[in-house]
Each structure stands twice: as structure tokens, then as C-alpha cells.
Design a protein around this motif. Structure first.
Motif, PDB file in Angstrom:
ATOM      1  N   UNK A 272       0.828  -1.205   0.000  1.00 42.45           N
ATOM      2  CA  UNK A 272       0.000   0.000   0.000  1.00 42.45           C
ATOM      3  C   UNK A 272       0.867   1.260   0.000  1.00 42.45           C
ATOM      4  N   UNK A 273       1.934   1.253   0.791  1.00 42.18           N
ATOM      5  CA  UNK A 273       2.807   2.421   0.880  1.00 42.18           C
ATOM      6  C   UNK A 273       3.528   2.671  -0.438  1.00 42.18           C
ATOM      7  N   UNK A 274       3.995   1.591  -1.075  1.00 39.66           N
ATOM      8  CA  UNK A 274       4.670   1.739  -2.368  1.00 39.66           C
ATOM      9  C   UNK A 274       3.721   2.298  -3.414  1.00 39.66           C
ATOM     10  N   UNK A 275       2.476   1.840  -3.391  1.00 38.69           N
ATOM     11  CA  UNK A 275       1.510   2.343  -4.361  1.00 38.69           C
ATOM     12  C   UNK A 275       1.246   3.823  -4.144  1.00 38.69           C
ATOM     13  N   UNK A 276       1.152   4.232  -2.862  1.00 45.28           N
ATOM     14  CA  UNK A 276       0.923   5.649  -2.583  1.00 45.28           C
ATOM     15  C   UNK A 276       2.112   6.488  -3.019  1.00 45.28           C
ATOM     16  N   UNK A 277       3.330   5.976  -2.810  1.00 48.61           N
ATOM     17  CA  UNK A 277       4.521   6.695  -3.277  1.00 48.61           C
ATOM     18  C   UNK A 277       4.485   6.832  -4.796  1.00 48.61           C
ATOM     19  N   UNK A 278       4.129   5.760  -5.497  1.00 47.07           N
ATOM     20  CA  UNK A 278       4.015   5.830  -6.960  1.00 47.07           C
ATOM     21  C   UNK A 278       2.962   6.858  -7.372  1.00 47.07           C
ATOM     22  N   UNK A 279       1.858   6.874  -6.648  1.00 51.00           N
ATOM     23  CA  UNK A 279       0.796   7.833  -6.973  1.00 51.00           C
ATOM     24  C   UNK A 279       1.284   9.270  -6.790  1.00 51.00           C
ATOM     25  N   UNK A 280       2.044   9.522  -5.735  1.00 48.16           N
ATOM     26  CA  UNK A 280       2.538  10.879  -5.501  1.00 48.16           C
ATOM     27  C   UNK A 280       3.570  11.288  -6.548  1.00 48.16           C
ATOM     28  N   UNK A 281       4.430  10.356  -6.931  1.00 43.93           N
ATOM     29  CA  UNK A 281       5.389  10.657  -7.999  1.00 43.93           C
ATOM     30  C   UNK A 281       4.640  10.979  -9.291  1.00 43.93           C
ATOM     31  N   UNK A 282       3.611  10.190  -9.597  1.00 39.90           N
ATOM     32  CA  UNK A 282       2.799  10.466 -10.781  1.00 39.90           C
ATOM     33  C   UNK A 282       2.084  11.799 -10.690  1.00 39.90           C
ATOM     34  N   UNK A 283       1.626  12.155  -9.492  1.00 34.91           N
ATOM     35  CA  UNK A 283       0.945  13.437  -9.295  1.00 34.91           C
ATOM     36  C   UNK A 283       1.877  14.600  -9.646  1.00 34.91           C
ATOM     37  N   UNK A 284       3.130  14.521  -9.202  1.00 36.46           N
ATOM     38  CA  UNK A 284       4.089  15.587  -9.504  1.00 36.46           C
ATOM     39  C   UNK A 284       4.471  15.566 -10.981  1.00 36.46           C
ATOM     40  N   UNK A 285       4.694  14.377 -11.519  1.00 41.68           N
ATOM     41  CA  UNK A 285       5.127  14.249 -12.915  1.00 41.68           C
ATOM     42  C   UNK A 285       4.098  14.813 -13.881  1.00 41.68           C
ATOM     43  N   UNK A 286       2.829  14.696 -13.546  1.00 44.98           N
ATOM     44  CA  UNK A 286       1.758  15.117 -14.457  1.00 44.98           C
ATOM     45  C   UNK A 286       1.055  16.385 -13.973  1.00 44.98           C
ATOM     46  N   UNK A 287       1.724  17.183 -13.161  1.00 36.81           N
ATOM     47  CA  UNK A 287       1.069  18.321 -12.511  1.00 36.81           C
ATOM     48  C   UNK A 287       0.501  19.320 -13.521  1.00 36.81           C
TER      49      UNK A 287
ATOM     50  N   UNK B   4      -5.678  14.949  -2.565  1.00 40.20           N
ATOM     51  CA  UNK B   4      -4.845  15.257  -3.747  1.00 40.20           C
ATOM     52  C   UNK B   4      -5.487  16.263  -4.703  1.00 40.20           C
ATOM     53  N   UNK B   5      -6.774  16.189  -4.970  1.00 41.59           N
ATOM     54  CA  UNK B   5      -7.332  17.120  -5.970  1.00 41.59           C
ATOM     55  C   UNK B   5      -7.482  18.557  -5.483  1.00 41.59           C
ATOM     56  N   UNK B   6      -7.348  18.796  -4.175  1.00 43.56           N
ATOM     57  CA  UNK B   6      -7.726  20.102  -3.638  1.00 43.56           C
ATOM     58  C   UNK B   6      -6.584  20.788  -2.885  1.00 43.56           C
ATOM     59  N   UNK B   7      -5.381  20.597  -3.356  1.00 42.80           N
ATOM     60  CA  UNK B   7      -4.209  21.211  -2.708  1.00 42.80           C
ATOM     61  C   UNK B   7      -4.107  22.697  -3.069  1.00 42.80           C
ATOM     62  N   UNK B   8      -3.136  23.361  -2.480  1.00 42.89           N
ATOM     63  CA  UNK B   8      -2.955  24.805  -2.706  1.00 42.89           C
ATOM     64  C   UNK B   8      -2.735  25.135  -4.177  1.00 42.89           C
ATOM     65  N   UNK B   9      -2.020  24.253  -4.878  1.00 41.37           N
ATOM     66  CA  UNK B   9      -1.751  24.491  -6.295  1.00 41.37           C
ATOM     67  C   UNK B   9      -0.346  24.945  -6.587  1.00 41.37           C
ATOM     68  N   UNK B  10       0.477  25.114  -5.547  1.00 44.53           N
ATOM     69  CA  UNK B  10       1.801  25.717  -5.763  1.00 44.53           C
ATOM     70  C   UNK B  10       2.775  24.816  -6.505  1.00 44.53           C
ATOM     71  N   UNK B  11       2.439  23.551  -6.731  1.00 43.75           N
ATOM     72  CA  UNK B  11       3.296  22.716  -7.565  1.00 43.75           C
ATOM     73  C   UNK B  11       3.160  23.081  -9.046  1.00 43.75           C
TER      74      UNK B  11
ATOM     75  N   UNK C  72      10.722  16.334  -6.110  1.00 46.51           N
ATOM     76  CA  UNK C  72      10.598  14.923  -5.725  1.00 46.51           C
ATOM     77  C   UNK C  72      11.634  14.507  -4.682  1.00 46.51           C
ATOM     78  N   UNK C  73      12.842  15.072  -4.764  1.00 46.85           N
ATOM     79  CA  UNK C  73      13.872  14.761  -3.771  1.00 46.85           C
ATOM     80  C   UNK C  73      13.394  15.139  -2.368  1.00 46.85           C
ATOM     81  N   UNK C  74      12.804  16.306  -2.260  1.00 49.92           N
ATOM     82  CA  UNK C  74      12.312  16.751  -0.961  1.00 49.92           C
ATOM     83  C   UNK C  74      11.214  15.855  -0.428  1.00 49.92           C
ATOM     84  N   UNK C  75      10.377  15.339  -1.323  1.00 50.14           N
ATOM     85  CA  UNK C  75       9.312  14.437  -0.901  1.00 50.14           C
ATOM     86  C   UNK C  75       9.892  13.161  -0.299  1.00 50.14           C
ATOM     87  N   UNK C  76      10.911  12.616  -0.937  1.00 52.31           N
ATOM     88  CA  UNK C  76      11.569  11.414  -0.403  1.00 52.31           C
ATOM     89  C   UNK C  76      12.203  11.717   0.950  1.00 52.31           C
TER      90      UNK C  76
END
Length: 486
Positions: free
Chosen positions: A29-44, A84-91, A105-109
Motif C-alpha cells: 500500500x505504501x509503495x503504491x501511494x509513493x508511486x501515486x505521488x510521484x505520478x501526481x508531480x510528474x503530471x502536474x 490530492x485534488x484540492x491542494x494549494x496548487x503551488x506545484x 521529488x527529492x524533498x518528498x523522499x
């Protein structure tokens, strides 16, 4: 097969141990969430800059305290649907209304590692203290401070500025002021730009001195504090029997990014025996850029500097920082001789100065790790280049504004903040335009007031923002001006 039934979920059995009962399931579950967050940043870029939380989401976070446990997978589904859909938007590269860092992404890790270690960096002898001291040394080098300066991570520059005012007050009145307070003391006065951030006045209030004793010094046409006016104010206060003790220069004002003449302020502070503090929340990290460093000449002569790694340094929130030239003065203001904080010459209680000796917090997170990993991985040169590029993108926005028949630049641009207006339109129109653009999810500018006029304010901080993004933003304004539709 049609006749098969799904196996029911295993019941959650309460346990005094808060670790997962099934580490393999947790890991998946944790790995999937990490993948989801990486995808969220990659496709921002593919989603809206911002959108208001849906009514269902607001209701979701109005529930009563949960007494029973839930499956982690279900909780993570809530994260995906309602957070995830309702963040500040600063990314997003078209978030530019406020000076928010975009993260990396480095900071997220790094945040994941820090959370796993769960260090308390208030004190004791462990590696978290060493990492924080590494950042102190790096910032001393970058800002031209001497070896032996002290530093401290805080929530942000508002807290860092408050601590600086408190240190300056203690140095002006003596360490006994910590016990005796300000009663029957000579009236202290401090000085800052009329364009300074409101947290300076708040720091005067919280320190017990009072914001009525903060003199707001007039600025020139570029928004920089006028040294001759400062000198006259100090002289008038001394003649009135007051005790001037502090000058706060600004390295990047919040409205326009103006940089006070720090060399001149340093000369006045030295002559008048005043503590010179620099609020560098907006701009101080630009010293990492060879191209921009010269704009901050004189900052190396200050007594203290506040800055935010979570702005132009793009370290995840929060990562404010205070650097103090005189480490003894820093310690004199905050160290507490309590039995439970006694030091030893070995063991976990070893160490002469702990972070809790330099500020009010005993419980402190490992903010230094995400800062260290960001700088160590990307390098100061690359970070400096990214900072300089945002200034180039801001200059491109200025160029687009100046060549546009309806747009008008309203303030000089010192760094990366651009303020402009629309010819022939009033404040109500500007406010509505900004809100419409935000709610459409296509960009997030803000507004401010310059010389009495409400203007559009764009702070180009995001390392992802390009000239193409600026073209798209101007195109949205053109469409709005054409038919009021986005």
C-alpha cells in the motif's frame, strides 16, 4: 468465476502495538501511494492549478472523532479522492500569486525518511543535530558570515524575524530583561521599510515592545528604504530620550521584491550601534546565483538573517531558518538552565549547545534533512540557476506587459515579482478577473495595492514555469478581455 464469492476482509483486531499486523500488505500500500505521488508531480501540468474543495470533501472533514480503526487502503483512498485534488496548487507552473516554493521529488523522499526516523531535533547527541549544523555552515558560507555563527530551523521567516527581534532586545537591555521584563525600561525603537512584511510589526508586538515603536521608513521610487530618512528618524528618537536598538532591512519586499540598500543600512547600524537584521524570506537565497548575488551586497555585514528554504529553495514546507552572527548572543537570549536539559561529556546527553538553547522549541522535527538532501542532491549551483531563471521568466512577463496595448506595468521589477494593471479598468474588474482565473483553474495570480491602485501581482517562484506558460497566461487574459469567458 460467477459462482465464486470474494473473501471478506480480515477483521481489524485492536492492539497496543501500533505497527501494521501485516508488513507485506503495508509495504504494498505504501509503495503504491509513493508511486501515486510521484505520478501526481510528474503530471502536474495536466490538471487545474487550483480548485475549491467539493462539498462532499468539506463534509468528509467535518466528521466526529473516529473511535474504531479502518483499513489503511480505505484511508489512502480518501487521500486520493479528497486531498490530492484540492491542494494549494503551488506545484503547478501557473501558480504565481504568492511566494510559495514548488517542492521537488527529492524533498518528498526526504520527508518520508524524516518521518520514518521520527527524530526530535530539540537536543541530545544524534545525527539530526549534525545535519542541522551542516546547513548552518553552508548558509554562513553562502551569506558571507564568519565561522562559528549559529543557526536554527523554524516554521518560517515570521518566526525567524520574531526571534531576531527578541535577540536584539536582549542585547540592547541586557540578559536581565528575560526575568525583569520591559517595566521601567528606556523606550526601545526599531526601524524598517514601509514596504516590510507585516510580521515585523507582529514581532514587535509579541516581544512586548509594541508595534507603535516600530518606525516605518519611507522608500524610494524602486521601493527601497531611504537611508537618509532612517538616519533622521534615529536622531529624532535619540533626542526624544528613546533607545534605538534595531534596523530590519528587507531582501525582497513582499509586494514588489525590492531589495533595501543593505550596504548603507549596515554602515548606519555600525555607526549607531544597532542590531541589523535582514528579512530575506523572499530573496536571500538568490545569493546562490552568481548572476544575482551582487544585488545583496552588504548582507554579509548584518547581525542576523531570516530566510525560507521552502520558497526559492523549493524544500517542502516548512523550512524557515535564522542565521545569527554572534552565537553567544543567540544563546544568551534563549538558553534555559533546567535540570532535565543538563549536559554530559558523553552519552546521549553530550553536546554543549543544543537547538533548544537557540529558540523556544524543545520539540522540533527533522527539517534539516529535507534541506540537506535538496542541496546535496541538486547542488547550490543548479538551485541558483533555477532562481535566476525565474527572474528571466519574470522579465519576459514584463516584456509581454510592456508590449501589450491593454496592460500596464505598475512597479519596478527587482527580482521575480511583477505587478501590472489593465488600462481603463477599475479595482472591482481586477479583483473579479483574478478570482475568475483562479476558479477556472487555469492560473493563480493574486492582487495587491501599489500607490493606491489594486493591481495584478505575479510572483514567478516555480522552477517549472516557462515562457510558454507566460504566453498561455497572457492568452487567457486576452480571451477574458475579449468576451469575459475563460
Amino acid at each position: 468465476m460467477s459462482g465464486e464469492t470474494q473473501e471478506p476482509k480480515r477483521p481489524l483486531v485492536p492492539s497496543a502495538n501500533l505497527d501494521p499486523s501485516d508488513w507485506g500488505e503495508f509495504r504494498a500500500l505504501a509503495h503504491q501511494m509513493l508511486d501515486d505521488m510521484i505520478g501526481h508531480i510528474e503530471t502536474i501540468r495536466e490538471g487545474p492549478v487550483w480548485r475549491a474543495p467539493a462539498a462532499e470533501t468539506r463534509q468528509r472533514f467535518a466528521r466526529a472523532l473516529p473511535h474504531e480503526q479502518r483499513q489503511l487502503g480505505d484511508v489512502l483512498d480518501d487521500v486520493r479522492s479528497h486531498i490530492l485534488p484540492y491542494a494549494t496548487g503551488n506545484l503547478h507552473p501557473l501558480f504565481m500569486g504568492w511566494v510559495h516554493g514548488a517542492g521537488t521529488p527529492v524533498g518528498m523522499v526526504a520527508e518520508m525518511i524524516a518521518a520514518g526516523l521520527n527524530l526530535n531535533c530539540g537536543g541530545r547527541d544524534h545525527v539530526g543535530i549534525e545535519v542541522e549544523q551542516q546547513i548552518v555552515r553552508w548558509m554562513s558560507e553562502a551569506l558571507g558570515y564568519p565561522t562559528g555563527a549559529s543557526g536554527l530551523f523554524l516554521t518560517g521567516s515570521s518566526m525567524a524575524n520574531f526571534l531576531a527581534v527578541t535577540i536584539a532586545k536582549t542585547e540592547a537591555l541586557g540578559q536581565q530583561v528575560r526575568q525583569a521584563g520591559l517595566a521601567q525600561q528606556q523606550q526601545l525603537t526599531a526601524y524598517t521599510s514601509s514596504e516590510a512584511h507585516g510580521c515585523i510589526a507582529q514581532a514587535m508586538q509579541l516581544s512586548g515592545i509594541g508595534s507603535a515603536n516600530l518606525r516605518l521608513v519611507a522608500v524610494d521610487a524602486s521601493g527601497r528604504m531611504r537611508p537618509e530618512v532612517l538616519s533622521a528618524m534615529i536622531e529624532a528618537d535619540r533626542a526624544a530620550g528613546h533607545l534605538p536598538f534595531l534596523v530590519v532591512g528587507t531582501a525582497g519586499t513582499v509586494n514588489t521584491g525590492a531589495i533595501d540598500p543593505l550596504e548603507s543600512l549596515a554602515a548606519i547600524a555600525a555607526r549607531e550601534n544597532l542590531w541589523l537584521h535582514v528579512d530575506g524570506a523572499i530573496g536571500a537565497l538568490a545569493v546562490l546565483s552568481c548572476e544575482l548575488r551582487g544585488l545583496f551586497a552588504g548582507i554579509e555585514r548584518s547581525a542576523s538573517v531570516a530566510l525560507d528554504f521552502h520558497k526559492w529553495g523549493h524544500v517542502p514546507y516548512d523550512a524557515g531558518f535564522l542565521l545569527v552572527r554572534d552565537s553567544a548572543a543567540h544563546r544568551r537570549t534563549f538558553a534555559q538552565p533546567t535540570a532535565y536539559l543538563q549536559r554530559a561529556d558523553r552519552g546521549l546527553a553530550a553536546g554543549e549547545t543544543w537547538p533548544c538553547d537557540l529558540g523556544p522549541d524543545l520539540s522540533r522535527g527533522f527539517r534539516a534533512l529535507k534541506t540537506w538532501m535538496t542541496i546535496e542532491t541538486l547542488g547550490s549551483e543548479r538551485i541558483g540557476q533555477a532562481i535566476a531563471e525565474t527572474c528571466h521568466v519574470a522579465a519576459y512577463l514584463v516584456e509581454r506587459v510592456e508590449h501589450h496595448p491593454r496592460l500596464e506595468l505598475k512597479a519596478p521589477v527587482a527580482l521575480n515579482i511583477v505587478c501590472f494593471n489593465i488600462r481603463g479598468e477599475d479595482s472591482a474588474f481586477i479583483r473579479t478577473l483574478v478570482l475568475d482565473i483562479q476558479e477556472a483553474g487555469i492560473a493563480a495570480p493574486s492582487w495587491t495595492v501599489i500607490n493606491g491602485d489594486l493591481v495584478i501581482r505575479c510572483a514567478i517562484v516555480n522552477h517549472r514555469t516557462t515562457r510558454d506558460d507566460i504566453d498561455a497566461f497572457i492568452g487567457h487574459i486576452d480571451r477574458y478581455l475579449g468576451d469575459k469567458r475563460l
